[in-house]
Motif scaffolding. Structure first.
Motif, PDB file in Angstrom:
ATOM      1  N   LYS A   8       0.829  -1.211   0.000  1.00 54.18           N
ATOM      2  CA  LYS A   8       0.000   0.000   0.000  1.00 54.18           C
ATOM      3  C   LYS A   8       0.864   1.262   0.000  1.00 54.18           C
ATOM      4  N   ARG A  11       2.505   1.594  -3.388  1.00 53.79           N
ATOM      5  CA  ARG A  11       1.484   1.949  -4.387  1.00 53.79           C
ATOM      6  C   ARG A  11       1.172   3.439  -4.313  1.00 53.79           C
ATOM      7  N   GLN A  18      -5.509   1.004  -6.538  1.00 51.29           N
ATOM      8  CA  GLN A  18      -5.624  -0.452  -6.427  1.00 51.29           C
ATOM      9  C   GLN A  18      -6.061  -1.047  -7.764  1.00 51.29           C
ATOM     10  N   ILE A  21      -3.025  -1.393 -10.041  1.00 50.81           N
ATOM     11  CA  ILE A  21      -2.199  -2.531  -9.627  1.00 50.81           C
ATOM     12  C   ILE A  21      -2.859  -3.831 -10.077  1.00 50.81           C
ATOM     13  N   ALA A  22      -4.155  -3.931  -9.824  1.00 47.49           N
ATOM     14  CA  ALA A  22      -4.889  -5.145 -10.197  1.00 47.49           C
ATOM     15  C   ALA A  22      -4.815  -5.386 -11.701  1.00 47.49           C
ATOM     16  N   THR A  29      -9.255  -6.516  -8.195  1.00 42.30           N
ATOM     17  CA  THR A  29      -9.049  -5.360  -7.326  1.00 42.30           C
ATOM     18  C   THR A  29      -9.347  -5.724  -5.875  1.00 42.30           C
ATOM     19  N   ASN A  31      -8.747  -8.465  -4.448  1.00 37.23           N
ATOM     20  CA  ASN A  31      -7.573  -9.153  -3.901  1.00 37.23           C
ATOM     21  C   ASN A  31      -6.524  -8.151  -3.437  1.00 37.23           C
ATOM     22  N   VAL A  32      -6.299  -7.121  -4.240  1.00 35.71           N
ATOM     23  CA  VAL A  32      -5.338  -6.083  -3.852  1.00 35.71           C
ATOM     24  C   VAL A  32      -5.789  -5.447  -2.544  1.00 35.71           C
ATOM     25  N   SER A  33      -7.063  -5.143  -2.454  1.00 27.52           N
ATOM     26  CA  SER A  33      -7.607  -4.530  -1.246  1.00 27.52           C
ATOM     27  C   SER A  33      -7.410  -5.436  -0.031  1.00 27.52           C
ATOM     28  N   GLU A  36      -3.703  -5.570   0.936  1.00 31.58           N
ATOM     29  CA  GLU A  36      -3.267  -4.335   1.590  1.00 31.58           C
ATOM     30  C   GLU A  36      -3.802  -4.223   3.018  1.00 31.58           C
ATOM     31  N   ILE A  50       2.488  -8.368  -8.392  1.00 31.86           N
ATOM     32  CA  ILE A  50       2.288  -7.061  -7.749  1.00 31.86           C
ATOM     33  C   ILE A  50       3.596  -6.279  -7.737  1.00 31.86           C
TER      34      ILE A  50
END
Length: 147
Positions: A8, A11, A18, A21-22, A29, A31-33, A36, A50
């Motif tokens: 995070k 990023r 996010q 990145i996704a 997205t 998953n990124v959340s 993080e 990532i």
């Protein structure tokens, strides 16, 4: 320290969302959340994706996890600066080229790829027209090989 927090921080330093990145990592997205927030640990494969989207390495992310929480942002900035310095070592560029590289570095990986494709297209067009280096002998030393 949670690797999600490190992701995070980096990023945000890269001024990426996010969603970006996704998209770059080809993951959801959500998953990124979750990563993080520390609700999910990324697999090695996902972490590699990532890291690539963030223009870094998994080892840098892991090393940042070992830092005190307050030091993580500056550690990541130092790592980025060191990587840039190493890649530019012994290269002397004009001010315009330095500005161009700085701006390019700030782009997302996807936008970097798009820009490179546009530059290649422009270069091919220039070489095929009367305005290309072929018609200007003084520009022959400027020719570059772009594949």
């Amino acid at each position: 320290m949670n690797i999600g927090y490190v992701i995070k921080v980096l990023r945000k330093q890269r001024k990426m969302t996010q969603e970006q990145i996704a998209l770059e990592a080809e993951i959801a997205t959500s998953n990124v959340s979750r990563i993080e927030k520390g609700l999910r640990q990324p697999s090695q494969k996902v972490l590699l994706k990532i890291a690539k989207a963030l223009d870094t390495t998994p080892s840098t992310l892991y090393a940042a996890c070992e830092q005190p929480i307050a030091s993580i942002p500056s550690f990541l900035e130092d790592q980025t600066a060191m990587l840039c310095h190493e890649s530019m070592n012994h290269v002397h560029l004009s001010f315009d080229a330095n500005d161009l590289l700085t701006l390019f570095h700030e782009l997302s990986p996807r936008n970097k790829a798009l820009l490179l494709e546009q530059l290649k297209t422009l270069h091919r067009w220039q070489m095929s027209t009367d305005f290309g280096a072929e018609s200007h002998p003084e520009n022959h030393h400027c020719k570059i090989n772009i594949r």
